[in-house]
Design a protein around this motif. Structure first.
Motif, PDB file in Angstrom:
ATOM      1  N   PRO A 333      43.226  47.022  35.549  1.00  0.00           N
ATOM      2  CA  PRO A 333      42.351  46.158  36.358  1.00  0.00           C
ATOM      3  C   PRO A 333      40.925  46.133  35.811  1.00  0.00           C
ATOM      4  O   PRO A 333      40.264  45.096  35.825  1.00  0.00           O
ATOM      5  N   GLN A 334      40.475  47.267  35.275  1.00  0.00           N
ATOM      6  CA  GLN A 334      39.115  47.311  34.721  1.00  0.00           C
ATOM      7  C   GLN A 334      38.962  46.318  33.561  1.00  0.00           C
ATOM      8  O   GLN A 334      37.961  45.614  33.455  1.00  0.00           O
ATOM      9  N   TYR A 335      39.994  46.264  32.718  1.00  0.00           N
ATOM     10  CA  TYR A 335      39.961  45.330  31.594  1.00  0.00           C
ATOM     11  C   TYR A 335      39.766  43.906  32.109  1.00  0.00           C
ATOM     12  O   TYR A 335      38.894  43.165  31.649  1.00  0.00           O
ATOM     13  N   TYR A 336      40.579  43.526  33.111  1.00  0.00           N
ATOM     14  CA  TYR A 336      40.522  42.148  33.618  1.00  0.00           C
ATOM     15  C   TYR A 336      39.180  41.858  34.294  1.00  0.00           C
ATOM     16  O   TYR A 336      38.550  40.825  34.040  1.00  0.00           O
ATOM     17  N   VAL A 337      38.732  42.789  35.144  1.00  0.00           N
ATOM     18  CA  VAL A 337      37.493  42.560  35.899  1.00  0.00           C
ATOM     19  C   VAL A 337      36.302  42.439  34.947  1.00  0.00           C
ATOM     20  O   VAL A 337      35.468  41.543  35.068  1.00  0.00           O
ATOM     21  N   ARG A 338      36.259  43.312  33.954  1.00  0.00           N
ATOM     22  CA  ARG A 338      35.122  43.273  33.017  1.00  0.00           C
ATOM     23  C   ARG A 338      35.120  41.996  32.190  1.00  0.00           C
ATOM     24  O   ARG A 338      34.067  41.464  31.829  1.00  0.00           O
ATOM     25  N   ARG A 339      36.307  41.470  31.894  1.00  0.00           N
ATOM     26  CA  ARG A 339      36.357  40.201  31.126  1.00  0.00           C
ATOM     27  C   ARG A 339      35.806  39.061  31.976  1.00  0.00           C
ATOM     28  O   ARG A 339      35.157  38.161  31.472  1.00  0.00           O
ATOM     29  N   TRP A 340      36.103  39.113  33.291  1.00  0.00           N
ATOM     30  CA  TRP A 340      35.558  38.073  34.167  1.00  0.00           C
ATOM     31  C   TRP A 340      34.035  38.162  34.226  1.00  0.00           C
ATOM     32  O   TRP A 340      33.339  37.144  34.176  1.00  0.00           O
ATOM     33  N   PHE A 341      33.517  39.386  34.305  1.00  0.00           N
ATOM     34  CA  PHE A 341      32.055  39.552  34.329  1.00  0.00           C
ATOM     35  C   PHE A 341      31.445  38.982  33.043  1.00  0.00           C
ATOM     36  O   PHE A 341      30.408  38.326  33.065  1.00  0.00           O
ATOM     37  N   ASP A 342      32.115  39.268  31.918  1.00  0.00           N
ATOM     38  CA  ASP A 342      31.626  38.733  30.628  1.00  0.00           C
ATOM     39  C   ASP A 342      31.636  37.203  30.645  1.00  0.00           C
ATOM     40  O   ASP A 342      30.705  36.557  30.163  1.00  0.00           O
ATOM     41  N   ALA A 343      32.725  36.645  31.194  1.00  0.00           N
ATOM     42  CA  ALA A 343      32.847  35.175  31.216  1.00  0.00           C
ATOM     43  C   ALA A 343      31.708  34.572  32.033  1.00  0.00           C
ATOM     44  O   ALA A 343      31.114  33.556  31.637  1.00  0.00           O
ATOM     45  N   TRP A 344      31.379  35.178  33.176  1.00  0.00           N
ATOM     46  CA  TRP A 344      30.278  34.649  33.995  1.00  0.00           C
ATOM     47  C   TRP A 344      28.968  34.738  33.219  1.00  0.00           C
ATOM     48  O   TRP A 344      28.169  33.805  33.219  1.00  0.00           O
ATOM     49  N   GLN A 345      28.772  35.891  32.562  1.00  0.00           N
ATOM     50  CA  GLN A 345      27.501  36.093  31.852  1.00  0.00           C
ATOM     51  C   GLN A 345      27.345  35.097  30.701  1.00  0.00           C
ATOM     52  O   GLN A 345      26.354  34.378  30.608  1.00  0.00           O
ATOM     53  N   TYR A 346      28.344  35.033  29.841  1.00  0.00           N
ATOM     54  CA  TYR A 346      28.237  34.174  28.658  1.00  0.00           C
ATOM     55  C   TYR A 346      28.370  32.699  29.036  1.00  0.00           C
ATOM     56  O   TYR A 346      27.734  31.840  28.440  1.00  0.00           O
ATOM     57  N   GLY A 347      29.196  32.416  30.040  1.00  0.00           N
ATOM     58  CA  GLY A 347      29.391  31.036  30.471  1.00  0.00           C
ATOM     59  C   GLY A 347      28.164  30.456  31.138  1.00  0.00           C
ATOM     60  O   GLY A 347      28.023  29.240  31.247  1.00  0.00           O
ATOM     61  N   ALA A 348      27.262  31.349  31.591  1.00  0.00           N
ATOM     62  CA  ALA A 348      26.020  30.884  32.213  1.00  0.00           C
ATOM     63  C   ALA A 348      24.849  30.962  31.232  1.00  0.00           C
ATOM     64  O   ALA A 348      23.717  30.665  31.600  1.00  0.00           O
ATOM     65  N   GLY A 349      25.109  31.387  30.000  1.00  0.00           N
ATOM     66  CA  GLY A 349      24.023  31.566  29.027  1.00  0.00           C
ATOM     67  C   GLY A 349      23.221  32.823  29.319  1.00  0.00           C
ATOM     68  O   GLY A 349      22.093  32.973  28.840  1.00  0.00           O
ATOM     69  N   GLY A 350      23.779  33.736  30.115  1.00  0.00           N
ATOM     70  CA  GLY A 350      23.070  34.962  30.498  1.00  0.00           C
ATOM     71  C   GLY A 350      22.944  35.953  29.357  1.00  0.00           C
ATOM     72  O   GLY A 350      22.193  36.918  29.452  1.00  0.00           O
ATOM     73  N   ASP A 351      23.654  35.719  28.261  1.00  0.00           N
ATOM     74  CA  ASP A 351      23.554  36.613  27.113  1.00  0.00           C
ATOM     75  C   ASP A 351      22.221  36.420  26.392  1.00  0.00           C
ATOM     76  O   ASP A 351      21.827  37.250  25.584  1.00  0.00           O
ATOM     77  N   TYR A 352      21.524  35.318  26.686  1.00  0.00           N
ATOM     78  CA  TYR A 352      20.287  35.019  25.967  1.00  0.00           C
ATOM     79  C   TYR A 352      19.230  36.093  26.184  1.00  0.00           C
ATOM     80  O   TYR A 352      18.434  36.368  25.319  1.00  0.00           O
ATOM     81  N   LEU A 353      19.263  36.744  27.355  1.00  0.00           N
ATOM     82  CA  LEU A 353      18.254  37.753  27.670  1.00  0.00           C
ATOM     83  C   LEU A 353      18.508  39.057  26.937  1.00  0.00           C
ATOM     84  O   LEU A 353      17.637  39.901  26.848  1.00  0.00           O
ATOM     85  N   GLU A 354      19.721  39.230  26.429  1.00  0.00           N
ATOM     86  CA  GLU A 354      20.110  40.517  25.833  1.00  0.00           C
ATOM     87  C   GLU A 354      19.281  40.826  24.603  1.00  0.00           C
ATOM     88  O   GLU A 354      18.946  39.942  23.851  1.00  0.00           O
TER      89      GLU A 354
END
Ligand SMILES: Cc1cc2nc3c(=O)[nH]c(=O)nc-3n(C[C@H](O)[C@H](O)[C@H](O)COP(=O)(O)OP(=O)(O)OC[C@H]3O[C@@H](n4cnc5c(N)ncnc54)[C@H](O)[C@@H]3O)c2cc1C
Length: 354
Positions: A333-354
């Motif tokens: 479940p951790q694998y799946y949940v973390r992938r969803w979090f990544d999708a929200w972050q990158y899909g919103a352009g939230g990686d730009y702040l990194e």
């Protein structure tokens, strides 16, 4: 792959893959397909579908230009010709100055060839760089075309096979900056692939989460459409130039925090929303002209992705705040949940702040 070995085929078994079966075989638990746009695996996955759009690019690296240490990301100085809007890019390079001419097209067979585009490049380069061709000494010529599909990133079609890089179609259909896209997603992909191997989540559905839907990528389709004209479409010769001038003027008025991420290939909801509102207020005529150019279905489809972008932007902070909780979950479940979090972050352009 082994060095100097062409990829011939792969067989996916329940417990692993065999690359080039019956020849110099290579066995593995997971195959990463980094064979670019024309990967044979992708050709099979897309079943010969015609690209939804193509970007053609020609250019060169040469010496002999007047000294110029600046670069251009996108320049246009001609109206539509041959049903193509030409865009230019230039930057200083180690061996001289690189200049490109590129244009967005549909994949209609009557479109100009790369050779014809090269002729126009050489015809127009003197005007663009204020230099005559005789003054230039060409070091190398560059040409290519990038196909792109609305159905991108490409979802894995088979267990244990994951497309990455250009083969996955994860680059923007606007910039075609596949190298930049790969670099931006490198952390997400390496961590995700590592975890998928660790927990043995290697079936098609588990791998699909490593190439998730990204609304910030999907919204760029409309911009690409607005920067191109159909093979038989009639629009005013300077319409694309006027639209771009209007939009960039408003982005520039909104300041660097809005303009810079966009120029670095990252679309974020607040910046996009502000730009759209300002453009609609200050250039309503332009907006009305773009609607028939891109077509109502494209616009309606875009509105869905735009809404999704707003949703992902709202979910991204939630995902971040839930990270400590996710780390306590059992491995799968951790694998799946973390992938969803990544999708929200990158899909919103939230990686730009990194
Ligand atoms: C003119 C031009 C300018 C560009 N400028 C930029 C830029 O400024 N910024 C940017 O971010 N991106 C840019 N790009 C895009 C960038 O080059 C690509 O996105 C990037 O190279 C993709 O990397 P990749 O590893 O996914 O695929 P590729 O670099 O295409 O690599 C695929 C590899 O797979 C190999 N391969 C294919 N089929 C087989 C087979 N059957 N067997 C064995 N090997 C195979 C190929 O030989 C190749 O080595 C540009 C591209 C071009 C053409």
């Amino acid at each position: 792959m082994f060095e100097q070995t062409p990829f011939e085929g792969v067989t996916a078994h329940p417990n692993g893959v065999v690359v080039n079966p019956g020849q110099k075989e290579l066995r593995s638990r997971l195959l990463l397909d980094a064979m670019g746009h024309f990967s044979p695996i992708v050709q099979q996955a897309r079943q010969g579908k015609k690209p939804d759009a193509v970007c053609m690019v020609v250019g060169s690296c040469a010496i002999g230009f007047p000294k110029n240490d600046s670069g251009d990301l996108i320049v246009s100085f001609t109206p539509l010709q041959n049903q193509c809007q030409y865009f230019w890019e230039a930057f200083p390079a180690r061996d001289g100055r690189t200049t490109y001419l590129f244009t967005y097209l549909d994949a209609d067979p009557d479109r100009p060839t790369l050779e014809m585009l090269f002729e126009d490049y050489l015809r127009l380069l003197p005007e663009y760089q204020q230099v005559s061709l005789e003054q230039l000494q060409f070091k190398r010529a560059l040409f290519g075309f990038f196909p792109c599909y609305q159905q991108s990133p490409l979802q894995p079609q088979w267990n244990r096979i994951l497309p990455v890089g250009d083969s996955s179609g994860s680059q923007s259909p606007l910039s075609f900056g596949g190298f930049g896209a790969m670099i931006r997603h490198l952390k997400r992909l390496t961590e995700g692939i590592h975890e998928s191997l660790q927990v043995d989540a290697l079936d098609r559905r588990a791998l699909a989460l490593l190439q998730p839907y990204q609304p910030n990528l999907a919204v760029t389709w409309l911009f690409q459409r607005a920067m191109s004209v159909g093979a038989n479409q009639k629009i005013a010769a300077n319409q694309i130039n006027q639209v771009l001038s209007g939009v960039f003027k408003e982005m520039s008025a909104l300041g660097e925090p809005i303009l810079k991420p966009f120029l670095q290939d990252v679309v974020q909801f607040p910046a996009l929303a502000q730009t759209m509102v300002r453009t609609a207020i200050f250039h309503p005529g332009l907006v009305l002209k773009v609607v028939p150019q891109v077509g109502l279905p494209t616009l309606l489809n875009w509105l869905i992705h735009y809404g999704n972008l707003a949703g992902y932007s709202a979910l991204n902070p939630l995902g971040r705040s839930l990270q400590p909780w996710a780390k306590k979950l059992p491995p799968i479940p951790q694998y799946y949940v973390r992938r969803w979090f990544d999708a929200w972050q990158y899909g919103a352009g939230g990686d730009y702040l990194e």
